[in-house]
Enzyme design. Sequence first.
Site, mmCIF file in Angstrom:
data_model
loop_
_atom_site.group_PDB
_atom_site.id
_atom_site.type_symbol
_atom_site.label_atom_id
_atom_site.label_comp_id
_atom_site.label_asym_id
_atom_site.label_seq_id
_atom_site.Cartn_x
_atom_site.Cartn_y
_atom_site.Cartn_z
ATOM 1 C CE LYS A 79 -3.829 2.164 2.532
ATOM 2 N NZ LYS A 79 -4.745 2.058 3.699
ATOM 3 C CB SER A 154 -7.988 3.994 2.888
ATOM 4 O OG SER A 154 -7.141 3.327 3.806
ATOM 5 C CB SER A 178 -8.599 1.062 5.784
ATOM 6 O OG SER A 178 -9.330 2.256 5.919
#
Length: 484
Positions: A79, A154, A178
């Site tokens: 990420k 997210s 998330s």
Amino acid sequence: MMALHELTIAEARAQLDRGEITSVQLTEALLERISALEPTLHSYLTQTPELALQQAQAADERIKAGNASSLTGIPLGIKDVIVTKDVRTTCGSKVLENWVPPYDATVVSKLNEAGTVTLGKLNMDEFAMGSSNENSAFGGTRNPWDTERVPGGSSGGSAAAVAAGQAFGTLGTDTGGSIRQPAALCGIVGLKPTYGRVSRYGLVAFASSLDQCGPFARTVEDVALLLETIAGHDPKDSTSANLPVPDYRASLTGDIRGLKVGVPSEYFVEGMEPGVEKAVRTAIEQIKDLGAEIVEVSLPHTKYALPVYYIIAPAECSTNLARFDGVRYGVRLEGKGLFDEIESTRGQLFGAEVRRRIMLGTYALSSGYYDAYYRRAQQVRTLIRRDFQEVWSKVDLLAAPTSPTVAFKIGEKTDDPVAMYLSDVCTLPINLAGVPGLVVPCGFSDNLPTGLQLIGKPFDEATLLRVGHAYEQNNTWYKQHPSL
């Protein structure tokens, strides 16, 4: 014959060890997959094919020398809120559009030591603020199951990449759900570890008392392999717990007889889609059939989790994001003077959701409002944590929904921030309490994936993995792949 990108980490590991494939072959297959699907999905913000092939060649040499770990040669994605030395890290924001960190996050260092292959940096909501991946400054990610829908957020890029076969596993972060929410919406496995189980050093902070890094993969066994590698004490992180890391794979016995599984009524919220509730309750009945005892429990302060979170998280974000002023690093817009430059940089380069949360947090921390909002929210957070502490005397873990809905259409909630925030209503309490949460696929509703959320005692990820694996192996949901 199964395509290489459809292998699990465990399956790829076995073939690598037997010499049936090489890491270079695996990496080339996934790079081809990424290239084919990126125009549609946009899972990656930065691709690193040259680095990946170099690491794959080194991994093959290590395997030949008999010095391979459980993840040596396995291609993964990271990420883009987790810093990577000499590889662009944007946090999904124009403020850091061309920032190249001079060091690795601890979790990345651990993966490098294990000999993994880095395919690139994954798309995300800007500074991890969002529930749909639509807040990325570089364009959102699409759900592999239906490209007109969101993957969740997210960590939407991290989830979509695994679901689409663009990585065997990925790292994401979970501040209010998330990891777990996008795992559910994309039909894969995702784990938010206990706060302190995994180092936060090198994780660009959103809300420091809530953020936690964790893995995505296709199976519970794969998640266990990733967690074993990234977990552990880190002297660079003062919130890192100095506890031994268990052999998580050893806990995957398939036997859950005698365990008590609590079902909190508060998590079956009003407005939950009937198909989602049916899938979750069916999964809980299957866990009962496997020998666990199901116990109805109550977590009475759950109803306050949403407002508490949206006071504490913006307050911490207001403080953490103060460093992004264009003075020390990142993009700077020119102005008439220092303060004009700071105002221009932050006002024009931060997205709408980031600006909204900074303003909310600054207000909650301001003179005259601190006691009324922030202090009171922290006091209620203590009550939420106590609810969990009390329920652990009755049960070994909890089972609940992950998201009240399946993946919603792109643009459906962008004009209604409150409706967007409600997407995390089933995941927020876990972050406020600091306990671990595991999501496993549990079926489909309207042809879209749903996820069962298992919630555990602090630092008892082993029990979550044990139950999740037992349930998973008695179903075929994890074997389903989107048609792309």
